[in-house]
Design an enzyme around this catalytic site. Structure first.
Site, PDB file in Angstrom:
ATOM      1  N   CYS A   2     -54.361  17.218  48.068  1.00 44.36           N
ATOM      2  CA  CYS A   2     -55.632  16.242  46.698  1.00 44.36           C
ATOM      3  C   CYS A   2     -56.208  15.271  46.957  1.00 44.36           C
ATOM      4  O   CYS A   2     -54.901  14.186  47.993  1.00 44.36           O
ATOM      5  CB  CYS A   2     -54.953  16.718  44.904  1.00 44.36           C
ATOM      6  SG  CYS A   2     -54.589  18.700  44.724  1.00 44.36           S
ATOM      7  N   GLY A  28     -60.497  17.595  49.331  1.00 45.39           N
ATOM      8  CA  GLY A  28     -60.088  18.916  48.342  1.00 45.39           C
ATOM      9  C   GLY A  28     -61.188  19.312  47.760  1.00 45.39           C
ATOM     10  O   GLY A  28     -62.168  18.192  47.050  1.00 45.39           O
ATOM     11  N   ASN A 100     -51.729  14.234  43.611  1.00 39.38           N
ATOM     12  CA  ASN A 100     -51.086  14.948  44.746  1.00 39.38           C
ATOM     13  C   ASN A 100     -50.444  15.230  45.270  1.00 39.38           C
ATOM     14  O   ASN A 100     -49.407  14.711  45.278  1.00 39.38           O
ATOM     15  CB  ASN A 100     -52.149  13.593  45.645  1.00 39.38           C
ATOM     16  CG  ASN A 100     -51.574  14.621  47.664  1.00 39.38           C
ATOM     17  OD1 ASN A 100     -51.401  13.847  48.432  1.00 39.38           O
ATOM     18  ND2 ASN A 100     -51.789  16.143  47.627  1.00 39.38           N
ATOM     19  N   GLY A 101     -49.724  16.346  45.695  1.00 39.00           N
ATOM     20  CA  GLY A 101     -48.381  17.662  45.987  1.00 39.00           C
ATOM     21  C   GLY A 101     -47.839  18.252  44.962  1.00 39.00           C
ATOM     22  O   GLY A 101     -49.061  19.335  44.775  1.00 39.00           O
ATOM     23  N   TYR A 251     -53.339  17.098  60.781  1.00 39.29           N
ATOM     24  CA  TYR A 251     -54.707  17.482  60.147  1.00 39.29           C
ATOM     25  C   TYR A 251     -55.313  17.385  59.232  1.00 39.29           C
ATOM     26  O   TYR A 251     -56.754  16.947  59.156  1.00 39.29           O
ATOM     27  CB  TYR A 251     -53.809  19.113  60.087  1.00 39.29           C
ATOM     28  CG  TYR A 251     -55.446  20.197  59.606  1.00 39.29           C
ATOM     29  CD1 TYR A 251     -56.302  20.621  60.064  1.00 39.29           C
ATOM     30  CD2 TYR A 251     -55.279  20.924  57.939  1.00 39.29           C
ATOM     31  CE1 TYR A 251     -57.511  20.768  59.519  1.00 39.29           C
ATOM     32  CE2 TYR A 251     -56.166  20.672  57.507  1.00 39.29           C
ATOM     33  CZ  TYR A 251     -57.240  20.921  57.299  1.00 39.29           C
ATOM     34  OH  TYR A 251     -59.186  21.877  57.804  1.00 39.29           O
ATOM     35  N   THR A 295     -61.043  18.141  63.675  1.00 40.88           N
ATOM     36  CA  THR A 295     -59.846  17.309  63.735  1.00 40.88           C
ATOM     37  C   THR A 295     -59.499  17.432  64.899  1.00 40.88           C
ATOM     38  O   THR A 295     -58.891  16.043  65.306  1.00 40.88           O
ATOM     39  CB  THR A 295     -58.707  18.779  63.206  1.00 40.88           C
ATOM     40  OG1 THR A 295     -59.691  18.504  61.771  1.00 40.88           O
ATOM     41  CG2 THR A 295     -57.240  17.380  62.552  1.00 40.88           C
ATOM     42  N   ASP A 357     -56.750  22.825  70.217  1.00 45.55           N
ATOM     43  CA  ASP A 357     -56.920  22.949  68.274  1.00 45.55           C
ATOM     44  C   ASP A 357     -55.830  22.672  67.698  1.00 45.55           C
ATOM     45  O   ASP A 357     -55.108  22.152  68.833  1.00 45.55           O
ATOM     46  CB  ASP A 357     -57.556  24.506  67.488  1.00 45.55           C
ATOM     47  CG  ASP A 357     -57.965  24.564  66.451  1.00 45.55           C
ATOM     48  OD1 ASP A 357     -58.749  23.341  65.665  1.00 45.55           O
ATOM     49  OD2 ASP A 357     -58.314  25.548  65.612  1.00 45.55           O
ATOM     50  N   ASP A 358     -55.913  21.656  66.744  1.00 49.24           N
ATOM     51  CA  ASP A 358     -54.637  21.303  66.113  1.00 49.24           C
ATOM     52  C   ASP A 358     -53.829  22.403  65.317  1.00 49.24           C
ATOM     53  O   ASP A 358     -52.365  21.734  65.133  1.00 49.24           O
ATOM     54  CB  ASP A 358     -55.261  20.569  64.253  1.00 49.24           C
ATOM     55  CG  ASP A 358     -56.039  20.841  63.459  1.00 49.24           C
ATOM     56  OD1 ASP A 358     -55.549  21.448  62.636  1.00 49.24           O
ATOM     57  OD2 ASP A 358     -56.800  21.205  63.443  1.00 49.24           O
TER      58      ASP A 358
HETATM   59  P1  AMP Z   1     -56.482  30.338  61.287  1.00 50.15           P
HETATM   60  O1  AMP Z   1     -57.467  30.603  61.565  1.00 50.15           O
HETATM   61  O2  AMP Z   1     -55.489  30.895  59.790  1.00 50.15           O
HETATM   62  O3  AMP Z   1     -55.279  29.843  62.145  1.00 50.15           O
HETATM   63  O4  AMP Z   1     -56.294  28.678  60.728  1.00 50.15           O
HETATM   64  C1  AMP Z   1     -56.638  27.701  61.398  1.00 50.15           C
HETATM   65  C2  AMP Z   1     -57.462  26.740  61.474  1.00 50.15           C
HETATM   66  O5  AMP Z   1     -57.202  26.445  60.044  1.00 50.15           O
HETATM   67  C3  AMP Z   1     -57.925  25.239  62.638  1.00 50.15           C
HETATM   68  O6  AMP Z   1     -58.599  25.310  63.585  1.00 50.15           O
HETATM   69  C4  AMP Z   1     -56.759  24.316  61.826  1.00 50.15           C
HETATM   70  O7  AMP Z   1     -58.330  23.326  61.537  1.00 50.15           O
HETATM   71  C5  AMP Z   1     -57.167  24.819  60.630  1.00 50.15           C
HETATM   72  N1  AMP Z   1     -56.680  24.477  59.114  1.00 50.15           N
HETATM   73  C6  AMP Z   1     -55.093  24.367  59.625  1.00 50.15           C
HETATM   74  N2  AMP Z   1     -54.215  24.481  58.208  1.00 50.15           N
HETATM   75  C7  AMP Z   1     -54.688  24.034  57.394  1.00 50.15           C
HETATM   76  C8  AMP Z   1     -54.886  23.830  55.647  1.00 50.15           C
HETATM   77  N3  AMP Z   1     -54.103  23.824  55.962  1.00 50.15           N
HETATM   78  N4  AMP Z   1     -56.024  24.159  55.055  1.00 50.15           N
HETATM   79  C9  AMP Z   1     -57.021  23.986  55.195  1.00 50.15           C
HETATM   80  N5  AMP Z   1     -57.747  23.782  57.184  1.00 50.15           N
HETATM   81  C10 AMP Z   1     -55.994  24.156  57.194  1.00 50.15           C
END
Ligand code: AMP
Length: 484
Positions: A2, A28, A100-101, A251, A295, A357-358
């Site tokens: 948050c 959020g 937040n947490g 991220y 990101t 990707d991150d």
């Molecule tokens: P996924 O499709 O479940 O593998 O989600 C990975 C994607 O979601 C990546 O492109 C990240 O940038 C993003 N992502 C990773 N962790 C989070 C998070 N906790 N909340 C929102 N987006 C996320």
């Protein structure tokens, strides 16, 4: 995760709180709320983004020169409007709080407060137990002779009873603005003073918008209380053991923020440089590097320079579609990846494309993107991830709560590659992650990495606060009860 903010100024704070929350909106989008004080508390909160909750009419009612605000990103519970922050109690004085947490002994604390202390809780938000423990602690002090020491004593009571991650901002009616951060400082929290005006926020980017220059971190285990006369009282309530969440750098945080002395953008550039080594080690020779927006942009650019390969914006993001992760349900997520991202055919056609990707959580995003780029005519599609495999639930507030959610849970990298359908998959190493985020030792130029520790629980299951199997199982159950 948050975003929180608190302001004590000489002007009406309502508009500035909303402006600050807009800068923290990425933290959020489920609910937003502001409480101000002009002798009386004024509260507006609701489900949705900052722009959808606030309008000139309700903003006009948020009068006063002190206030707090929050944007909420749900992790557990129904995510109903009852869980939107700020929360307040009338006694003692009137205390309002945002955080937040995630409080990891939430269920025990809730039961204790309701059954032993006979306090009524009305939500599934874990700021409510924090607020009640704090208020109860304050009640036990000499209320007629209120002092910063009373506040710090009540914060100590919170540290004694609440486990987990919490960065808190609170307004004590007629007395002052308070902020504190759990002893591991897992979630960020920064403080700024501009003459006789004061601000707290989750990320420094909020200060940039509000004209506050220069800031410090609230230290792990520290509380800062600014009284209404404008005097700042700081106290190290418990010895801090800094373990800031490393996923903020990977991220979550905005790249234009500085968290615990590390500029997020620079950290992402270093992640890209380190990742280039792994790509080269695997002998991959892409024709073009394409970041998955947004990101991964910084990391992709430094990775491309390090490899001497051209960088192209080969995926375009529809900026009007909300973050896919926050869309509940697997089918909706897959659909919304396609709604959100679209390839630029000319940049990928007939080429070996390295997507950057991150992170990969469930794998939905990667699988859809790889297929999309292939359909657009790419010869081969490689994927490089700026973080190592995510394998363990985050119990501190990031929405990845159950082991079953992770594609990497019990798969090798080769198996994950098959799941996402890529021709090659490269992850950052754990050492690369730590060194890149920590950055060089001050005074050295990239040669010697700084020695810093982080919360890396989502990568290696080492939870700074410790966590019981019982709690993890309880999380899984709650998660099933309130599916996302
Ligand atoms: P996924 O499709 O479940 O593998 O989600 C990975 C994607 O979601 C990546 O492109 C990240 O940038 C993003 N992502 C990773 N962790 C989070 C998070 N906790 N909340 C929102 N987006 C996320």
């Amino acid at each position: 995760m948050c975003g929180v903010i608190g302001l004590l100024t000489r002007r009406e704070v309502g508009p500035d709180l909303v402006e600050g929350l807009l800068a923290l909106q990425h933290r959020g989008q489920d609910s937003a709320g502001v409480l101000t004080s002009d002798g009386t508390f004024h509260l507006k909160k609701g489900n949705g983004t900052v722009g959808s909750v606030f309008n000139p009419k309700n903003l006009g009612r948020l009068t006063g020169t002190a206030g707090i605000g929050q944007v909420r990103y749900p992790t557990i519970g129904p995510g109903s409007v009852e869980d939107a922050q700020p929360f307040y109690v009338n006694h003692p004085f009137g205390v309002a709080m945002v955080h937040n947490g995630n409080v990891t002994n939430y269920f025990d604390l809730r039961r204790e407060l309701m059954c032993e202390d006979f306090r009524q809780l009305t939500s599934f938000s874990d700021v409510e137990p924090l607020l009640n423990v704090f208020a109860e602690g304050l009640e036990r002090t000499d209320l007629k002779h209120f002092s910063p020491a009373s506040v710090f004593k009540a914060v100590r009571g919170v540290f004694d009873r609440a486990h987990g991650a919490y960065s808190v901002v609170a307004l004590i009616h007629g007395r002052g603005l308070l902020a504190f951060r759990d002893p591991f400082g897992i979630k960020p929290l920064v403080f700024s003073q501009q003459g006789d005006e004061f601000a707290f926020a989750s990320e420094s980017v909020a200060f940039d918008r509000l004209g506050f220059h220069g800031f410090t971190d609230v230290k792990p285990g520290e509380a800062i209380f600014v009284d209404f006369k404008g005097k700042v009282h700081r106290s190290q309530i418990q010895p801090g053991t800094p373990r800031p969440c490393i996923f903020e750098f990977v991220y979550f945080a905005r790249p234009d923020s500085v968290i615990d002395g590390i500029e997020v953008y620079e950290a992402r550039l270093r992640l890209g440089e380190r990742l280039a080594r792994e790509v080269a080690r695997q002998g991959l020779k892409p024709d073009v590097i394409v970041p998955v927006p947004d990101t991964a942009r910084a990391a992709a650019s430094s990775l491309a320079s390090a490899l001497g390969v051209e960088l192209r914006e080969g995926l375009i993001k529809n900026r009007y579609i909300a973050r896919t992760f926050i869309m509940h349900g697997q089918d909706r997520r897959a659909l919304s990846v396609r709604q959100k991202l679209n390839p630029v055919r000319s940049q990928v056609q007939g080429r070996d494309v390295l997507l950057v990707d991150d992170s990969i959580v469930r794998g939905t995003t990667s699988r859809e993107i790889v297929q999309m780029v292939r359909d657009a005519g790419a010869r081969r599609v490689f994927m490089a991830i700026t973080a190592p495999p995510l394998r363990c639930p985050c119990v501190y507030g990031i929405d990845m709560m159950t082991r079953g959610e992770f594609v990497a849970k019990s798969r090798t990298v080769e198996q994950i590659r098959k799941v996402i359908g890529a021709d090659a998959l490269v992850y950052q190493t754990y050492e690369g992650l730590i060194e890149a985020v920590a950055g060089p030792q001050p005074g050295t130029r990239n040669s010697q990495p700084a020695t810093r520790q982080f919360c890396t629980a989502c990568f290696n299951g080492e939870y700074p606060t410790g966590v019981t199997r019982r709690y993890l199982a309880q999380m899984e159950r709650e998660r099933k009860r309130w599916p996302k």
